[in-house]
Enzyme design. Structure first.
Site, PDB file in Angstrom:
ATOM      1  N   HIS A 109      37.491  37.690  47.591  1.00  0.00           N
ATOM      2  CA  HIS A 109      38.185  37.960  48.851  1.00  0.00           C
ATOM      3  C   HIS A 109      37.468  37.218  49.974  1.00  0.00           C
ATOM      4  O   HIS A 109      36.239  37.238  50.044  1.00  0.00           O
ATOM      5  CB  HIS A 109      38.202  39.469  49.123  1.00  0.00           C
ATOM      6  N   ASP A 145      41.013  45.808  47.606  1.00  0.00           N
ATOM      7  CA  ASP A 145      39.801  45.125  48.082  1.00  0.00           C
ATOM      8  C   ASP A 145      38.636  46.094  48.274  1.00  0.00           C
ATOM      9  O   ASP A 145      37.912  46.025  49.283  1.00  0.00           O
ATOM     10  CB  ASP A 145      40.096  44.379  49.401  1.00  0.00           C
TER      11      ASP A 145
HETATM   12  C1  GAR Z   1      40.996  32.281  48.390  1.00  0.00           C
HETATM   13  O1  GAR Z   1      40.572  32.074  49.707  1.00  0.00           O
HETATM   14  C2  GAR Z   1      40.793  33.721  47.995  1.00  0.00           C
HETATM   15  O2  GAR Z   1      39.635  34.291  48.538  1.00  0.00           O
HETATM   16  C3  GAR Z   1      42.026  34.356  48.572  1.00  0.00           C
HETATM   17  O3  GAR Z   1      43.050  33.450  48.285  1.00  0.00           O
HETATM   18  C4  GAR Z   1      42.510  32.130  48.255  1.00  0.00           C
HETATM   19  C5  GAR Z   1      42.894  31.477  46.954  1.00  0.00           C
HETATM   20  O4  GAR Z   1      42.495  30.132  46.955  1.00  0.00           O
HETATM   21  N1  GAR Z   1      42.272  35.641  47.999  1.00  0.00           N
HETATM   22  C6  GAR Z   1      42.702  36.686  48.718  1.00  0.00           C
HETATM   23  O5  GAR Z   1      42.936  36.634  49.907  1.00  0.00           O
HETATM   24  C7  GAR Z   1      42.854  37.961  47.918  1.00  0.00           C
HETATM   25  N2  GAR Z   1      43.070  39.081  48.804  1.00  0.00           N
HETATM   26  P1  GAR Z   1      42.541  29.277  45.624  1.00  0.00           P
HETATM   27  O6  GAR Z   1      43.931  29.471  45.037  1.00  0.00           O
HETATM   28  O7  GAR Z   1      42.314  27.871  46.074  1.00  0.00           O
HETATM   29  O8  GAR Z   1      41.459  29.781  44.696  1.00  0.00           O
END
Ligand code: GAR
Length: 213
Positions: A109, A145
């Site tokens: 997160h 979370d």
């Molecule tokens: C990341 O920033 C992750 O922390 C966030 O989505 C993005 C995915 O990036 N997750 C959340 O916000 C979950 N609540 P990615 O697809 O490039 O790994």
């Protein structure tokens, strides 16, 4: 060697970072399947390119959340992962799903939880006026979370930051954090005490930096 399942919904840069670490010999793991609830997710296309076992399980094709999860659980049961890594998986899991893999589902997160849970955590941090944010890798429990924290990495919030510029710097730390956690888990040298996840090297004062007495 730990067996990892990856669940993603989008870009998949965290998945790619985990894959790169394995390929470079920095992480003793194997990715046994990649599952996406979004068929057009770039991360899923990348998984296919890499020749990994890739599964598009479109949430829109199922009338209920449990029905969708049943199919995800079926694929997972076949793949037999040690850990399930949520890597930008933007879909809540039911308590039944979480209960099927207790302390074996990880999420990343983009904030220092418990600050700024939910969506747009980076924008929340900028709007709130936080001076420091970062990322958290945690075990998934029934609440959003909220499960026991495995690792956090901090990122300074600059005066001229936008949600996007902050997100980009947090993302660099996410990639380090996820691999770091998985490396620790692959050693199996940890225990969970209530909300606290304790790693062998930090719990046992008798051990040195390299795990030796
Ligand atoms: C990341 O920033 C992750 O922390 C966030 O989505 C993005 C995915 O990036 N997750 C959340 O916000 C979950 N609540 P990615 O697809 O490039 O790994």
């Amino acid at each position: 060697m730990i067996r990892l399942a990856i669940l993603l919904s989008g870009r998949g840069s965290n998945f790619q970072a985990i894959h790169d670490a394995i390929a470079a010999g920095r992480l003793d793991a194997t990715i046994v399947c990649v599952i996406s609830n979004v068929p057009e997710a770039p991360g899923l296309a990348r998984a296919r390119e890499l020749g990994l076992s890739s599964h598009s399980i479109d949430q829109r094709a199922y009338s209920t959340r449990p029905a969708h999860e049943e199919e995800v659980l079926r694929v997972l049961a076949e793949a037999q992962p040690d850990f399930i890594c949520l890597a930008g998986y933007m879909r809540l899991l039911t308590p039944a799903f979480v209960a099927a893999y207790p302390s074996r589902i990880l999420n990343i997160h983009p904030s220092l939880l418990p600050a700024f849970p939910g969506v747009n955590a980076q924008a929340q941090a900028v709007e709130y006026g936080a001076k420091v944010s970062g990322c958290t890798v945690h075990f998934v429990d029934q609440n959003l979370d909220a499960g026991p924290i495995l690792v956090q990495r901090t990122v300074e919030v600059r005066d001229d930051d936008t949600a996007e510029s902050l997100a980009a710097r947090i993302l660099e730390q996410e990639h380090i954090a996820y691999v770091d956690v998985l490396r620790k888990l692959s050693r199996g040298d940890y225990r969970i005490e209530g909300r606290r996840v304790l790693f062998g090297l930090t719990v046992n004062g008798a051990r040195g930096e390299n795990g030796l007495p």
